[in-house]
Design a protein around this motif. Structure first.
Motif, PDB file in Angstrom:
ATOM      1  N   ARG A  61       0.826  -1.200   0.000  1.00  0.00           N
ATOM      2  CA  ARG A  61       0.000   0.000   0.000  1.00  0.00           C
ATOM      3  C   ARG A  61       0.868   1.261   0.000  1.00  0.00           C
ATOM      4  N   ARG A  62       2.016   1.199   0.634  1.00  0.00           N
ATOM      5  CA  ARG A  62       2.982   2.308   0.593  1.00  0.00           C
ATOM      6  C   ARG A  62       3.898   2.043  -0.596  1.00  0.00           C
ATOM      7  N   ILE A  63       3.544   2.638  -1.710  1.00  0.00           N
ATOM      8  CA  ILE A  63       4.267   2.401  -2.959  1.00  0.00           C
ATOM      9  C   ILE A  63       4.882   3.724  -3.428  1.00  0.00           C
ATOM     10  N   GLY A  64       6.192   3.734  -3.631  1.00  0.00           N
ATOM     11  CA  GLY A  64       6.874   4.925  -4.102  1.00  0.00           C
ATOM     12  C   GLY A  64       6.966   4.962  -5.617  1.00  0.00           C
ATOM     13  N   TYR A  65       7.277   6.135  -6.146  1.00  0.00           N
ATOM     14  CA  TYR A  65       7.417   6.317  -7.588  1.00  0.00           C
ATOM     15  C   TYR A  65       8.748   7.007  -7.894  1.00  0.00           C
TER      16      TYR A  65
ATOM     17  N   GLY B 101      -0.650   8.149 -14.079  1.00  0.00           N
ATOM     18  CA  GLY B 101      -1.372   6.910 -13.814  1.00  0.00           C
ATOM     19  C   GLY B 101      -1.151   6.414 -12.399  1.00  0.00           C
ATOM     20  N   TYR B 102       0.090   6.524 -11.944  1.00  0.00           N
ATOM     21  CA  TYR B 102       0.419   6.167 -10.557  1.00  0.00           C
ATOM     22  C   TYR B 102      -0.350   7.048  -9.588  1.00  0.00           C
TER      23      TYR B 102
ATOM     24  N   GLY C 256      -7.049   6.949  -1.740  1.00  0.00           N
ATOM     25  CA  GLY C 256      -6.826   7.937  -0.697  1.00  0.00           C
ATOM     26  C   GLY C 256      -5.497   7.809   0.008  1.00  0.00           C
ATOM     27  N   ILE C 257      -4.485   7.261  -0.678  1.00  0.00           N
ATOM     28  CA  ILE C 257      -3.189   7.027  -0.021  1.00  0.00           C
ATOM     29  C   ILE C 257      -2.020   7.653  -0.792  1.00  0.00           C
ATOM     30  N   TYR C 258      -2.330   8.598  -1.688  1.00  0.00           N
ATOM     31  CA  TYR C 258      -1.250   9.240  -2.432  1.00  0.00           C
ATOM     32  C   TYR C 258      -0.422  10.125  -1.500  1.00  0.00           C
ATOM     33  N   ASN C 259       0.900  10.007  -1.590  1.00  0.00           N
ATOM     34  CA  ASN C 259       1.808  10.797  -0.763  1.00  0.00           C
ATOM     35  C   ASN C 259       2.886  11.373  -1.680  1.00  0.00           C
ATOM     36  N   GLU C 260       2.846  12.692  -1.890  1.00  0.00           N
ATOM     37  CA  GLU C 260       3.804  13.318  -2.807  1.00  0.00           C
ATOM     38  C   GLU C 260       5.243  13.164  -2.337  1.00  0.00           C
TER      39      GLU C 260
END
Length: 342
Positions: free
Chosen positions: A176-180, A201-202, A210-214
């Motif tokens: 769930r904690r996925i980095g880009y 897309g990511y 509701g878990i996007y973290n810039e």
């Protein structure tokens, strides 16, 4: 394109007879009337023999291949090397002459486009560049770019579907904690930023849950060196390393993923035990990494071939309605990801 069988049916003779007549087999004894019917049928169907198609080069189709990258940059990017290879291979098969055109001191030597039958543009381009290209030829195909120009053909990757597949796969493994980690690309004299469909897309997927973290997004250039630097930055940003690091990273290209993996090794962070990695492109080296890299296969050579097909439709068939061809991708699962559900 007409075939020997089409002519045989039209003339009412066997395909073997058609082949021998058209190729001027002097050993064949055939009535003059039959010979005439065969040539007339071939003319009506616009058939050309191999000898006719391969006659001296001044009669061959000639196309320009405009490269977004410099020659040096392209040689360092397996993705664009493979795309160019697909174009060159198809042109060789079809006996089409090609002229490669690279930027020189920030400018394209567009005078080289004179007297060409069409253009294939590899990479990304600004609208003013596209307008310049069109002043030399209306037969243009863009490979790996969707220009904001409804007059042009293009061959692109299905990034939207690709990103959904990648994220669904990582979610199925419990992440769930996925980095880009990805790249920023710019075009034109004013260096306009191109929207990257991998990053968008990511972001769209993570926002949907509701878990996007810039703070988990790191971008630079699409190079191995940048992949290394950006992963180092991610590690440094984590106060206690793994406790605050994402459990998985999607990396926008295999080249960047190679650099990112090196940074993890140097910091004794295990793949996939500590962090899972997914790349993009499926370059040849990705299967030989340790561990072999899970990645998305992009059919770059096929994209090159398709670009040539589209251009020939413009040149030979005089098609004017633009086509936009989207090529699917395939998730190649190897050993760089871990199921953390259990």
């Amino acid at each position: 394109m007409a075939t020997i069988k089409d002519i045989a049916k039209e003339a009412g003779v066997s395909p073997a007879t058609v082949s021998r007549v058209l190729n001027e087999d002097i050993r064949l004894s055939v009535a003059e009337d039959t010979r005439k019917k065969i040539f007339e049928a071939a003319d009506r169907l616009n058939y050309k023999t191999v000898r006719q198609r391969n006659k001296r080069s001044k009669d061959r189709t000639k196309i320009g291949v405009i490269h977004w990258y410099s020659q040096k940059e392209e040689l360092g990017d397996p993705y664009y090397v493979s795309l160019s290879k697909g174009i060159e291979k198809e042109c060789s098969i079809r006996k089409i002459e090609t002229k490669s055109i690279y930027k020189n001191q920030g400018m394209y030597p567009l005078s080289q486009l004179k007297s060409l039958d069409g253009i294939i543009c590899i990479g990304k381009f600004a609208q003013e560049e596209i307008d310049e290209f069109r002043s030399y030829s209306k037969n243009i195909v863009f490979a790996d770019y969707y220009p904001d120009d409804d007059r042009c053909d293009c061959v692109i990757v299905d990034f939207k579907k690709s990103m959904e597949t990648i994220m669904n796969y990582l979610f199925s493994l419990g992440h769930r904690r996925i980095g880009y980690i990805g790249g920023k690309e710019y075009v034109g004299k004013d260096k306009s930023l191109i929207k990257d469909k991998r990053e968008s897309g990511y972001k769209r997927y993570m926002e949907g849950y509701g878990i996007y973290n810039e703070n988990d997004v790191y971008t630079g250039k699409y190079t191995t060196e940048e992949g290394y630097k950006l992963m180092k930055k991610a590690i440094e940003d984590s106060e206690k390393k793994l406790k605050n690091m994402p459990t998985a990273f999607f990396v926008g290209s295999d080249s960047m993923a190679m650099g990112a993996m090196q940074a993890l090794y140097e910091n004794k962070i295990s793949i996939p035990s500590d962090i899972s990695i997914v790349g993009f492109n499926d370059i040849e080296a990705s299967r030989y990494l340790i561990p072999p890299l899970t990645t998305v296969k992009v059919y770059t050579e096929f994209m090159g071939k398709t670009s040539v097909d589209l251009l020939l439709e413009r040149i030979v068939e005089k098609r004017e309605i633009p086509k936009k061809v989207t090529i699917p991708t395939k998730l190649v699962i190897r050993d760089s990801c871990k199921d953390i559900n259990s």
